[in-house]
Every structure is written in C-alpha cells, then in structure tokens.
Design a protein around this motif. Structure first.
Motif, PDB file in Angstrom:
ATOM      1  N   GLU A   8       0.836  -1.214   0.000  1.00 31.85           N
ATOM      2  CA  GLU A   8       0.000   0.000   0.000  1.00 31.85           C
ATOM      3  C   GLU A   8       0.870   1.263   0.000  1.00 31.85           C
ATOM      4  O   GLU A   8       0.556   2.240  -0.675  1.00 31.85           O
ATOM      5  CB  GLU A   8      -0.921  -0.002   1.236  1.00 31.85           C
ATOM      6  N   ILE A   9       1.965   1.214   0.768  1.00 34.13           N
ATOM      7  CA  ILE A   9       2.846   2.394   0.783  1.00 34.13           C
ATOM      8  C   ILE A   9       3.489   2.564  -0.594  1.00 34.13           C
ATOM      9  O   ILE A   9       3.600   3.683  -1.106  1.00 34.13           O
ATOM     10  CB  ILE A   9       3.917   2.274   1.898  1.00 34.13           C
ATOM     11  N   ALA A  10       3.872   1.441  -1.223  1.00 34.97           N
ATOM     12  CA  ALA A  10       4.474   1.531  -2.567  1.00 34.97           C
ATOM     13  C   ALA A  10       3.473   2.141  -3.554  1.00 34.97           C
ATOM     14  O   ALA A  10       3.839   2.922  -4.434  1.00 34.97           O
ATOM     15  CB  ALA A  10       4.907   0.151  -3.029  1.00 34.97           C
ATOM     16  N   ARG A  11       2.199   1.793  -3.395  1.00 39.14           N
ATOM     17  CA  ARG A  11       1.149   2.348  -4.277  1.00 39.14           C
ATOM     18  C   ARG A  11       0.979   3.854  -4.037  1.00 39.14           C
ATOM     19  O   ARG A  11       0.878   4.635  -4.981  1.00 39.14           O
ATOM     20  CB  ARG A  11      -0.175   1.617  -3.977  1.00 39.14           C
ATOM     21  N   ASP A  12       0.972   4.245  -2.763  1.00 35.19           N
ATOM     22  CA  ASP A  12       0.674   5.641  -2.429  1.00 35.19           C
ATOM     23  C   ASP A  12       1.903   6.551  -2.481  1.00 35.19           C
ATOM     24  O   ASP A  12       1.760   7.773  -2.549  1.00 35.19           O
ATOM     25  CB  ASP A  12       0.034   5.719  -1.031  1.00 35.19           C
ATOM     26  N   PHE A  13       3.096   5.955  -2.407  1.00 32.44           N
ATOM     27  CA  PHE A  13       4.343   6.751  -2.456  1.00 32.44           C
ATOM     28  C   PHE A  13       5.276   6.107  -3.491  1.00 32.44           C
ATOM     29  O   PHE A  13       6.235   5.419  -3.138  1.00 32.44           O
ATOM     30  CB  PHE A  13       5.008   6.798  -1.068  1.00 32.44           C
ATOM     31  N   PRO A  14       4.967   6.319  -4.786  1.00 30.54           N
ATOM     32  CA  PRO A  14       5.697   5.594  -5.841  1.00 30.54           C
ATOM     33  C   PRO A  14       7.198   5.840  -5.820  1.00 30.54           C
ATOM     34  O   PRO A  14       7.957   5.034  -6.352  1.00 30.54           O
ATOM     35  CB  PRO A  14       5.055   6.097  -7.137  1.00 30.54           C
ATOM     36  N   GLU A  15       7.642   6.927  -5.208  1.00 33.80           N
ATOM     37  CA  GLU A  15       9.094   7.185  -5.159  1.00 33.80           C
ATOM     38  C   GLU A  15       9.839   6.088  -4.383  1.00 33.80           C
ATOM     39  O   GLU A  15      11.049   5.926  -4.533  1.00 33.80           O
ATOM     40  CB  GLU A  15       9.385   8.574  -4.553  1.00 33.80           C
TER      41      GLU A  15
END
Ligand code: SF4
Length: 487
Positions: free
Chosen positions: A375-382
C-alpha cells in the motif's frame, strides 16, 4: 425495553435475563467494546453533517423520559432535522440517529460503522420501525447510512460521499410480525424469577460475542473440544451435545483430519510435535543478518490524509530486532511516528534505512506486513523499487506453525503469536504491559492526536514502544526455540 435489550433477547433469552437480573456476570468480551463504541459515536456525529442544521434530542446523562419530551417538542416546533429522535410504544423505547421531515412524512436514517448492510443491522432497523409505527410516526422511507470503503479522501472531506444510503424499508417491513410475536416472551423474561434454561451454542458468538461467556462456559475446560483446529462450530457442538468436553474423550472413529489428530495427540500426551526435516529445510533458507520486524497500524474510520480510504491500515510504528549471525546478541531498532501528520512518509524512510539491503526479514504473518508495504508503494511511488526489494526478502515466521511443522500443546489449536508465544516461551508475556495488544496500540496512537498533557504523551509513547519491542523480542525467542528443536 430498549432495542439493545430486545436484540440481546433475540440472540439468547438467557442473555437478556442475565443482563437484567445478574449483570455482575458480564465481561467486556473481546475487550474491543470501548473502541467500537468510540468509533461508532465519532461516525454518528460525522454523519450528521450529511443533514446539517438539525437539533439534538438526546440527553446527557442519558434519560429516556427527557429524550422523549425533547423529541416531541422539536417535532411540534416544526424542526426539519432531529438527531437522536426518541420514541416509545407499549413499553418499548427506540431512538433514531437522524430523522428528516419530508412533507407529511419522516425519513429515518440509522448510521452504521460497517461497510455493508449486515443482517443484524436490519434487525436493529426493524425494531426502530416497529416502535415508530406504534408511536404513529408516518415513516416514508428508512435508510441505513454505512461507510463507503471505496471513498478516497481528497483535499477536503465530504461527508455525503463517505456514506452510502441504502433504502431498507421493504426489507424491514416483513420482520415486523416476528417482533410482535417475540415481544410477549421477551417481556415475560424480564420479570421471570428463574434463569431460562439455555445451553451454550453457536448463538454465544453470533451476531455478537456474548459478554456472559465467562459465566455460561465455566464448565468447559481448557483445552477442550472447542480448541480443535479447523473444526466447524456445527461439528464441535455435535461432540458437545453427545456429552464430550475434553479432547481425550473424542471417539477413535470420529472423523478428524491429520492435523487435528496430531493436535489431539499432542494435547493428550502433553508432548510437542515436530517435523524436523521440514523445519530444518525452512530454517536453512534464512539469510543473516536476520531482521525480525513488526508493524503497528491504526485504521481511522473517517480518513484523515488525502488519498486514504476509510479503515485503511496506516503504519505508525515498527520494531526490529536484528541478529547479525547465529548466536549473536540481537540489536534493537524502533520507530514511532509523531501523532497528527500522516505517519507513513517518516515510517517508510526510517524502515528502509534500518532494513538495509541484506538478509532475511522475518514477519509473523507475512501477509500483514507485506500488505502494508504494498500500500505504501502504491501511495508513495518514489519508494516503489526499494519496497519491492524489501518484500522479496520477507519470510513468514508463522509458516512453521501454520503448516504444522511444529505444534506445542499450549498453542490450543491456534498459530497466532498470542497463542504460540506462551506455549513456546512461557516466561515472556504481555500481561505486565500497559498496552498489551495491537488493538490497544492502535487506540493509544489515535488518542495521542487529542492529548495535550506532555507527561501523558510521553507515557503513552513509552507504553507503545514497550509493546512493539516485546513483539519482536518474542519473535527472536520463538526462532531460537525452533533452532533448538532442530539441533
Ligand atoms: S453465553 Fe451463550 S448461553 Fe450464555 S447468555 Fe450468552 S448467548 Fe446465552
């Protein structure tokens, strides 16, 4: 009689009787009642913003007579929207979260914190409708307002889009006959001298866990037939109704799976079971340095940060015990976000730093930690690339227990860490901690947002750190037990 009393009685007549006559036997069930109620109140208040400008008929402290009087006055004054409108009929009392005048009729709204219309919500509404009809209130429409879990918060919160309005009048009208039929029995129960004879059954947990289980289930030993893993409730009660309570009493010809037979054998013999070859194979896949990790999350019902949904799990804390090589002293690292701003940017930056790029990462229930990382990868693509590399290193410490490569009698049929830890490491437990489970940690972090007392803030933060630290310290101990088993 209130809606709650009626529904308790419908779940089990004995529950209603105990609630009325012997409430001292009650306990807080799963211990989450306070949080559910707090969340329910928060959502109820927020739902009012869908119908702004109304007047509140509730009384503080709660006084049904006063609420009835205020409701009547507000209706007579021509009020268009009434919150907590209260009605009585034939000894029954019900209040409606939001009542909206529509010409000669009223529309009733029952606010629910769930994300869909559940069967027992309809029972709630059916009771309210029964009382309103009896009180001669012309109800034109009846709605359930429940949280829409597809709602994504943009810059500004929109209460109308947060809730779904589901018309339920046609579904609650057919339930009116059943209420009328059950009522005389319910009322007579309240006056009955003797406790109704009701044995334990699946109704003790459905639709809500009954708070009197400690009282009614006191004859059930621990462990018992109810702890047999992966056995359906129907099968367990079949054994119970044939007079069995202990696992050693299960007849040899009773159909059990291999895992169940292994569990029953371990329980009866008091000896743990180990598949040494599978355990060794699994342990040999681990690469040092090992990082034993645990995340804590909170789930605001009403999203706080742009881009998040209702009840989204938001990680705010981690604990990591790092073991550089076999037998070395673990190094502890932790992170606890500041309450208020979105905790995820600081959480992920610190996590990536601590985890580095080498060694296995052990989580107890991999799906949970990996789910949060995705979910973090989805919301913070950097951070997407770095997170994907981290995910490729995550190993599930729960696997040996879930796959039954190791089973200790004290696990009582469960592979959750709360059952595995006391069975494998009896000296390490959570009882002495002010925060003793993930739910309490989540509540404490949400509370921090509202606390201004510096000393209390510091104490809560220390309690959170102590809890999360123990989680990964426990994982280190569990891993050591598995290593020892295979030596
Ligand atoms: S524990 Fe079960 S039997 Fe006892 S009051 Fe509750 S629902 Fe009824």
């Amino acid at each position: 009689m209130s809606k709650t009393a009626f529904l308790n009685g419908r779940q089990c007549p004995k529950r209603l009787w105990l609630q009325w006559n012997a409430p001292e036997h009650k306990e807080d069930g799963d211990g989450q009642g306070g949080d559910r109620m707090r969340k329910g109140r928060e959502i109820g208040r927020y739902a009012r913003e869908c119908f702004p400008g109304g007047r509140d008929a509730s009384s503080e402290p709660f006084d049904p007579v006063d609420s009835l009087r205020r409701t009547r006055e507000l209706m007579d004054d021509g009020e268009q929207v009434i919150y907590e409108a209260a009605f009585s009929y034939n000894g029954l009392f019900a209040s409606v979260d939001i009542l909206v005048r529509k010409g000669a009729h009223w529309h009733a709204y029952e606010v629910k914190s769930g994300t869909s219309v559940k069967e027992h919500y309809l029972s709630d509404c059916a009771f309210q409708y029964f009382v309103l009809r009896g009180a001669k209130i012309p109800v034109g429409k009846f709605f359930i307002l429940h949280i829409d879990n597809q709602y994504v918060l943009e810059e500004k919160a929109d209460p109308v889009r947060l809730f779904q309005r589901v018309p339920v009048l046609k579904r609650i009208q057919p339930l009116q006959g059943e209420i009328a039929r059950l009522l005389p029995r319910m009322k007579s129960l309240l006056d009955a001298e003797d406790i109704p004879e009701v044995d334990i059954g699946p109704h003790c947990r459905t639709p809500y866990p009954c708070p009197f289980t400690g009282h009614c289930w006191s004859h059930v030993p621990s462990p018992s037939i109810f702890d047999v893993m992966h056995m359906g409730s129907e099968k367990k009660f079949r054994l119970y109704r044939s007079g069995l309570l202990r696992q050693e009493e299960i007849p040899a010809d009773f159909p059990l799976s291999d895992a169940q037979k292994m569990q029953v054998h371990a329980t009866v013999s008091g000896m743990p079971y180990a598949d040494h070859a599978r355990l060794r194979e699994w342990l040999d896949t681990l690469q040092y340095p090992l990082h034993l990790v645990d995340f804590e999350c909170f789930q605001p019902a009403i999203p706080r940060y742009p881009g998040t949904r209702p009840y989204q799990q938001l990680p705010f804390q981690f604990s990591i015990h790092q073991v550089d090589k076999a037998g070395s002293q673990p190094l502890h690292r932790s992170f606890l976000a500041e309450a208020g701003p979105d905790p995820r940017p600081a959480f992920i930056a610190e996590l990536l730093l601590v985890l580095g790029d080498k060694g296995s990462i052990l989580a107890y229930n991999r799906d949970f930690e990996v789910g949060r990382l995705k979910e973090i990868a989805r919301d913070f693509p950097e951070h997407r690339e770095a997170i994907q590399l981290v995910i490729s290193r995550v190993v599930d410490l729960m696997l040996p227990f879930e796959k039954k490569w190791y089973y200790a009698p004290g696990m009582q049929g469960s592979h959750s860490i709360k059952s595995v830890l006391p069975a494998l490491v009896p000296g390490l437990h959570y009882e002495a901690l002010a925060i003793a489970d993930g739910q309490a940690a989540s509540e404490a972090f949400e509370e921090l947002i509202h606390i201004t007392d510096e000393a209390l803030i510091q104490k809560t933060r220390n309690d959170l750190l102590a809890y999360c630290t123990l989680d990964t310290a426990a994982m280190v101990e569990i891993l050591q037990v598995l290593e020892k088993v295979c030596r």
